[in-house]
Design a protein around this motif. Sequence first.
Motif, PDB file in Angstrom:
ATOM      1  N   GLN A 134       0.833  -1.203   0.000  1.00 25.64           N
ATOM      2  CA  GLN A 134       0.000   0.000   0.000  1.00 25.64           C
ATOM      3  C   GLN A 134       0.873   1.261   0.000  1.00 25.64           C
ATOM      4  N   ARG A 135       1.970   1.253   0.752  1.00 27.88           N
ATOM      5  CA  ARG A 135       2.889   2.399   0.736  1.00 27.88           C
ATOM      6  C   ARG A 135       3.522   2.550  -0.644  1.00 27.88           C
ATOM      7  N   ARG A 136       3.911   1.433  -1.255  1.00 26.20           N
ATOM      8  CA  ARG A 136       4.492   1.485  -2.599  1.00 26.20           C
ATOM      9  C   ARG A 136       3.495   2.056  -3.599  1.00 26.20           C
ATOM     10  N   GLU A 137       2.255   1.613  -3.504  1.00 26.55           N
ATOM     11  CA  GLU A 137       1.214   2.087  -4.416  1.00 26.55           C
ATOM     12  C   GLU A 137       0.980   3.588  -4.269  1.00 26.55           C
ATOM     13  N   MET A 138       0.968   4.078  -3.047  1.00 22.16           N
ATOM     14  CA  MET A 138       0.769   5.513  -2.816  1.00 22.16           C
ATOM     15  C   MET A 138       1.926   6.327  -3.393  1.00 22.16           C
TER      16      MET A 138
END
Length: 140
Positions: A53-57
């Motif tokens: 999720q952090r990578r996607e953001m």
Amino acid sequence: MRRVVAQGTFDLLHPGHLYYLTEAKSMGDELHVIVARSQNVTHKQPPIVPDEQRREMVAGLDPVDSARLGHTDDFFVPIRDIDPDVIVLGHDQHHDDERLAEMLTEEGIDCEVARASARDGDDKILSTGRIVDRICEERC
């Protein structure tokens, strides 16, 4: 084409992250971001937000051309894959610039190491830790 690498935890994205990545992008043509895996974050509290999720953001931010998770065991694997011209560290990241440059040389990776400037002059909360503290003060 000048490739730039930025890296970090990027937990609870805030304007300080965007400032860092925008400045890093200005140092080249392509910005590749390596997002630290939770299991590798040992210098501070572990991230609240899951890795992917952090990578996607981060990948969704305008200055970022690509974002990937760091390697589980070897910090240098994604750096070798990207083959950057410069690695830009955040102004408050715990890395020692000179030691990192030495380690890159030892690994046969030819790139410079730069340090981003601090953003100041406004009242925004520019730290994940400060965001968490403020949430606890006002909501807990």
